[in-house]
Design a protein around this motif. Structure first.
Motif, PDB file in Angstrom:
ATOM      1  N   VAL A  14       0.899  -1.124  -0.163  1.00  0.00           N
ATOM      2  CA  VAL A  14      -0.089  -0.076  -0.042  1.00  0.00           C
ATOM      3  C   VAL A  14       0.687   1.195   0.270  1.00  0.00           C
ATOM      4  O   VAL A  14       1.789   1.496   0.625  1.00  0.00           O
ATOM      5  N   LEU A  15       0.461   2.189  -0.996  1.00  0.00           N
ATOM      6  CA  LEU A  15       1.129   3.650  -1.025  1.00  0.00           C
ATOM      7  C   LEU A  15       0.414   4.468   0.033  1.00  0.00           C
ATOM      8  O   LEU A  15      -0.854   4.649  -0.076  1.00  0.00           O
ATOM      9  N   LEU A  16       1.093   4.967   0.946  1.00  0.00           N
ATOM     10  CA  LEU A  16       0.404   5.877   2.045  1.00  0.00           C
ATOM     11  C   LEU A  16       0.925   7.536   1.632  1.00  0.00           C
ATOM     12  O   LEU A  16       2.202   7.517   1.898  1.00  0.00           O
ATOM     13  N   LEU A  17      -0.067   8.276   1.395  1.00  0.00           N
ATOM     14  CA  LEU A  17       0.075   9.590   1.225  1.00  0.00           C
ATOM     15  C   LEU A  17      -0.517  10.493   2.218  1.00  0.00           C
ATOM     16  O   LEU A  17      -1.608  10.022   2.572  1.00  0.00           O
TER      17      LEU A  17
ATOM     18  N   GLY B 256       2.765  -2.024  21.357  1.00  0.00           N
ATOM     19  CA  GLY B 256       2.658  -2.955  20.178  1.00  0.00           C
ATOM     20  C   GLY B 256       2.042  -2.563  19.117  1.00  0.00           C
ATOM     21  O   GLY B 256       1.751  -3.487  18.209  1.00  0.00           O
ATOM     22  N   VAL B 257       1.624  -1.305  18.974  1.00  0.00           N
ATOM     23  CA  VAL B 257       0.975  -0.949  17.982  1.00  0.00           C
ATOM     24  C   VAL B 257       1.971   0.117  17.161  1.00  0.00           C
ATOM     25  O   VAL B 257       2.636   0.858  17.588  1.00  0.00           O
ATOM     26  N   ARG B 258       1.970  -0.242  15.707  1.00  0.00           N
ATOM     27  CA  ARG B 258       2.915   0.639  14.851  1.00  0.00           C
ATOM     28  C   ARG B 258       2.108   1.704  14.499  1.00  0.00           C
ATOM     29  O   ARG B 258       0.996   1.982  14.260  1.00  0.00           O
ATOM     30  N   ILE B 259       2.769   3.097  14.339  1.00  0.00           N
ATOM     31  CA  ILE B 259       2.421   4.155  14.211  1.00  0.00           C
ATOM     32  C   ILE B 259       3.207   4.724  12.843  1.00  0.00           C
ATOM     33  O   ILE B 259       4.618   4.800  13.168  1.00  0.00           O
ATOM     34  N   VAL B 260       2.753   5.270  11.889  1.00  0.00           N
ATOM     35  CA  VAL B 260       3.490   5.906  10.669  1.00  0.00           C
ATOM     36  C   VAL B 260       2.896   7.337  10.453  1.00  0.00           C
ATOM     37  O   VAL B 260       1.799   7.328  10.246  1.00  0.00           O
ATOM     38  N   ASN B 261       3.744   8.500  10.194  1.00  0.00           N
ATOM     39  CA  ASN B 261       3.236   9.593   9.537  1.00  0.00           C
ATOM     40  C   ASN B 261       4.359   9.548   8.312  1.00  0.00           C
ATOM     41  O   ASN B 261       5.592   9.700   8.530  1.00  0.00           O
ATOM     42  N   PRO B 262       3.601   9.340   7.031  1.00  0.00           N
ATOM     43  CA  PRO B 262       4.494   9.565   5.801  1.00  0.00           C
ATOM     44  C   PRO B 262       5.155  10.994   5.502  1.00  0.00           C
ATOM     45  O   PRO B 262       6.144  11.043   4.679  1.00  0.00           O
ATOM     46  N   GLY B 263       4.625  11.716   6.209  1.00  0.00           N
ATOM     47  CA  GLY B 263       5.357  13.299   5.811  1.00  0.00           C
ATOM     48  C   GLY B 263       4.270  13.791   4.635  1.00  0.00           C
ATOM     49  O   GLY B 263       3.460  13.110   4.016  1.00  0.00           O
TER      50      GLY B 263
ATOM     51  N   HIS C 250       3.957  -2.760   3.544  1.00  0.00           N
ATOM     52  CA  HIS C 250       4.022  -4.153   2.872  1.00  0.00           C
ATOM     53  C   HIS C 250       3.304  -4.974   4.165  1.00  0.00           C
ATOM     54  O   HIS C 250       3.717  -5.049   5.157  1.00  0.00           O
ATOM     55  N   PHE C 251       1.791  -5.642   3.947  1.00  0.00           N
ATOM     56  CA  PHE C 251       1.216  -6.508   4.687  1.00  0.00           C
ATOM     57  C   PHE C 251       1.693  -7.957   4.330  1.00  0.00           C
ATOM     58  O   PHE C 251       1.319  -8.261   3.179  1.00  0.00           O
TER      59      PHE C 251
ATOM     60  N   ILE D 191       7.202  -1.301   6.865  1.00  0.00           N
ATOM     61  CA  ILE D 191       6.955   0.296   6.584  1.00  0.00           C
ATOM     62  C   ILE D 191       8.306   1.014   6.071  1.00  0.00           C
ATOM     63  O   ILE D 191       9.294   0.723   6.635  1.00  0.00           O
ATOM     64  N   ASP D 192       8.248   1.437   4.737  1.00  0.00           N
ATOM     65  CA  ASP D 192       9.519   2.227   4.406  1.00  0.00           C
ATOM     66  C   ASP D 192       9.004   3.537   3.770  1.00  0.00           C
ATOM     67  O   ASP D 192       8.256   3.773   3.157  1.00  0.00           O
TER      68      ASP D 192
END
Length: 213
Positions: A4-7, A180-187, A198-199, A208-209
């Protein structure tokens, strides 16, 4: 397996969108602030530029009417809703908790608590359960100056998910893990920032990259 692409945080600057089309992914998530207080006319063409399923929520800088625009578009509006795609369930909460700036799409903590409580209670549980929220959880990728400005209610309910995809705080780009929870802010995508997620087939198998175009 799904990529998945996160924007997020395009703020009406769509010049970098084409550069993201060159990556390989199965779906796109846009985590709010597609516009900068409008205009809404370009939104449909922006989300339709992706040739894979696109899921979007509004941000605090989007006019509230963007919900209707997204509903009519090729994207799936996930505000206050959820959808399952293979082994992943995506739930969405647009807008943000209150800010000092009186932006168009702000919610009280009570409103956020009510909606997230309903989502966590009723959504279909899956191998991977993902919250897409424009605002970050409190004390998680939410520092502005010396202050934590994230949502207390998102923090309260985030244990119901494996991953939180948030945005809102441009300078808080990153990936972290809390309880235990992942958090991402893609900017901000307006500056060419994003993330590829990638799941895998197994629970907690999430990579997460952070990417830059």
């Amino acid at each position: 397996m799904m990529d998945v692409l996160l924007l997020a945080d395009l703020h009406g600057n769509y010049g970098k969108v084409d550069a993201f089309l060159g990556y390989d992914y199965d779906a796109v998530i846009i985590a709010g602030d597609i516009t900068n207080f409008g205009p809404l006319e370009p939104v449909e063409s922006v989300v339709s530029s992706f040739e894979v399923p696109c899921f979007a929520i509004p941000g605090n800088c989007d006019p509230r009417e963007i919900v209707d625009v997204l509903e009519r578009s090729d994207a799936v509006c996930l505000h206050n809703s959820w959808i399952s795609l293979g082994k992943v369930t995506f739930a969405g909460l647009g807008g943000s908790n209150k800010t000092p700036f009186d932006t168009p799409f702000e919610l009280t903590e009570e409103e956020i608590d009510k909606e997230l409580g309903r989502i966590v209670r009723y959504m279909e549980r899956n191998v991977h359960n993902v919250l897409i929220s424009h605002a970050p959880p409190y004390k998680t990728l939410d520092v502005v100056g010396a202050n934590h400005v994230g949502s207390q209610s998102i923090r309260k309910h985030m244990a119901g998910f494996d991953l939180v995809c948030c945005a809102h705080i441009h300078e808080a780009r990153g990936v972290t893990e809390v309880d235990g929870v992942r958090i991402v802010n893609p900017g901000p995508a307006s500056d060419g920032f994003g993330a590829l997620i990638h799941f895998g087939d197994e629970p907690k198998e999430i990579r997460i990259d952070l990417i830059t175009v």
